[in-house]
Design a protein around this motif. Structure first.
Motif, short mmCIF file in Angstrom:
data_model
loop_
_atom_site.label_atom_id
_atom_site.label_comp_id
_atom_site.label_asym_id
_atom_site.label_seq_id
_atom_site.Cartn_x
_atom_site.Cartn_y
_atom_site.Cartn_z
N GLY A 194 80.17 15.19 86.14
CA GLY A 194 80.64 13.95 86.77
C GLY A 194 79.89 12.73 86.27
N GLY A 214 74.29 11.29 76.14
CA GLY A 214 73.69 12.33 76.99
C GLY A 214 74.74 13.21 77.63
N VAL A 225 82.87 10.32 90.01
CA VAL A 225 82.30 10.65 91.33
C VAL A 225 82.18 9.40 92.21
CG1 VAL A 225 81.20 12.83 90.67
CG2 VAL A 225 79.96 10.70 90.31
N HIS A 245 79.88 9.53 95.31
CA HIS A 245 78.47 9.28 95.02
C HIS A 245 78.18 7.79 94.91
CE1 HIS A 245 78.12 13.56 93.95
NE2 HIS A 245 76.85 13.39 94.20
N TYR A 269 72.59 13.02 98.73
CA TYR A 269 73.34 12.99 97.46
C TYR A 269 73.28 14.32 96.68
CZ TYR A 269 73.94 10.85 92.72
OH TYR A 269 74.31 10.53 91.45
N ASP A 277 67.96 13.35 83.02
CA ASP A 277 67.62 12.83 84.36
C ASP A 277 68.27 13.61 85.50
OD1 ASP A 277 70.18 11.93 83.65
OD2 ASP A 277 70.00 10.07 84.77
N ALA A 309 69.53 13.23 72.07
CA ALA A 309 69.67 12.04 72.93
C ALA A 309 69.93 12.42 74.38
CB ALA A 309 70.80 11.15 72.40
N LYS A 343 64.18 4.51 81.02
CA LYS A 343 65.49 5.06 80.72
C LYS A 343 66.53 3.94 80.58
CE LYS A 343 67.78 6.95 84.02
NZ LYS A 343 68.22 7.71 85.17
N MET A 344 67.44 4.09 79.62
CA MET A 344 68.59 3.17 79.57
C MET A 344 69.40 3.39 80.83
SD MET A 344 71.58 2.70 76.66
CE MET A 344 70.50 2.10 75.38
#
Ligand code: TYM
Length: 345
Positions: free
Chosen positions: A11, A25, A44, A47, A130, A151, A195, A207-208
């Motif tokens: 998602g 990613g 999602v 979320h 979550y 992540d 990546a 993190k981007m």
């Protein structure tokens, strides 16, 4: 443990600013897995509302993520693309998992700590719960493989813990309902390649992210060639030329990040990139990275624009995907109700 048919689920949140990190990613992995697996890809939206959302922007962002999925090459006919809120079983199973997951498990989630920040008392209950919803997303399909960026690793571990505890808590009922020795698979995270954690272009230790206030920190999938070129040229670097070996990247997070991005975009390893660019100045390398990024992302951005201009088409894709996802989710949710001992029609 019973054996499960392999099924991919993942998602993406419709919270705007879809970026190169999401693409490298996650979404490129989604695309590749279509050749080997049945895949379900979800926008999602449930979320997203764990933090405040403007309703009109949320609608637009749901369509934008859907457009990105299609523009990047996900086939909505042979696989499933849908938005979470159209399949109520996600929220239903999440409630069951709220009763399976332990407070102590959720208290360990680093993403909640980061997102809630200092004002934790004021975070929504949804933001805290979550990860139980995320486990429900995956397990309501009894999905076995989950492509994500680095992540999300901790959330995936929690999903496995929830599946395992449910299987243990209800083992007798699971067996007497004919599901062998486990109802839920323990979903496997797929976190691979150069990546899995794309970093900010302004700070190689961060993190981007969609929510970074600086647009120069990320390349958005909707950026045009000029914006991409500017952002890459302005990306933070150090004064040294590129090393020839990967080891030389270790103390240089910004160099490491740009080399990783180049490697992922051209589908080679970082070592391959350094074999080509080792000893080169950043000016040379950045020019090559601009050309590569524009060649890869330009057509995706253009196709996203074209798709977003036709909301009726996007909505029809989501309706069709939700219909098909709903059939699968309902069947599993009914089984969960039987296992729990609920009475149903
Ligand atoms: P989200 O929307 O934050 O991100 C979508 C995907 O992009 C990956 N990603 C990155 N990968 C590399 N570098 C980065 N800088 C970067 N930033 C984001 C994320 O790891 C993710 O794979 N909780 C999830 C969405 C979700 C989900 C699920 C995922 C909800 N239910 C069930 C898998 C299965 C999230 O917020 O992703």
């Amino acid at each position: 443990m019973a054996s499960f048919k392999e099924l991919v689920f993942s998602g993406v949140q419709p919270t705007g600013n879809l970026h190169l990190g999401n693409y490298l990613g996650a979404i490129t992995k989604f695309v590749a897995l279509q050749n080997s697996h049945d895949c379900i890809y979800c926008v999602v939206d449930l979320h997203a509302i764990t933090v405040p959302q403007d309703p009109a922007a949320l609608t637009a962002n749901i369509r934008e993520v859907t457009a990105a999925f299609i523009a990047c090459g996900i086939d909505p006919k042979n696989h499933i693309i849908f938005n979470q809120s159209q399949v109520p079983e996600h929220a239903e199973l999440a409630w069951v998992f709220n009763c399976t997951a332990r407070l102590g498990w959720l208290n360990r989630m680093t993403q909640f700590k980061e997102k809630a920040g200092k004002d934790r008392e004021n975070a929504s209950v949804g933001l805290y719960a979550y990860p139980a919803l995320m486990a429900a997303d995956i397990l309501v399909y009894r999905a076995t493989h989950v492509p994500v960026g680095e992540d999300q690793k901790q959330h995936l571990e929690l999903a496995r813990d929830i599946a395992q505890k449910f299987n243990n808590d209800f083992s007798t009922s699971i067996e007497s309902n004919g599901f062998g020795d486990g109802f839920f698979p323990l979903p496997e995270p797929l976190i691979q390649g150069p990546a899995t954690r794309v970093m900010s272009l302004r700070d190689g230790t961060k993190k981007m992210s969609k929510s970074d206030p600086s647009d120069y920190s990320r390349i958005n999938l909707t950026d045009d060639a000029d914006a991409i070129a500017q952002k890459v040229r302005k990306a933070k670097t150090d004064p040294e030329p590129l090393p020839s070996e990967e080891k030389g990247l270790e103390p240089r997070p910004e160099a490491d990040n740009l080399v990783g991005i180049y490697a992922a975009l051209s589908d080679v390893s970082k070592a391959d990139v350094l074999a080509e660019f080792g000893g080169a100045q950043f000016s040379t390398f950045k020019s090559a990275l601009v050309d590569l990024s524009v060649a890869k992302l330009g057509p995706i951005g253009a196709e996203m624009k074209r798709l977003v201009a036709d909301p009726a088409y996007i909505d029809s894709v989501l309706a069709d995907g939700s219909e098909r996802a709903g059939v699968l989710a309902r069947k599993n949710m009914n089984a969960v109700k039987d296992i729990l001992g609920f009475i149903r029609r």
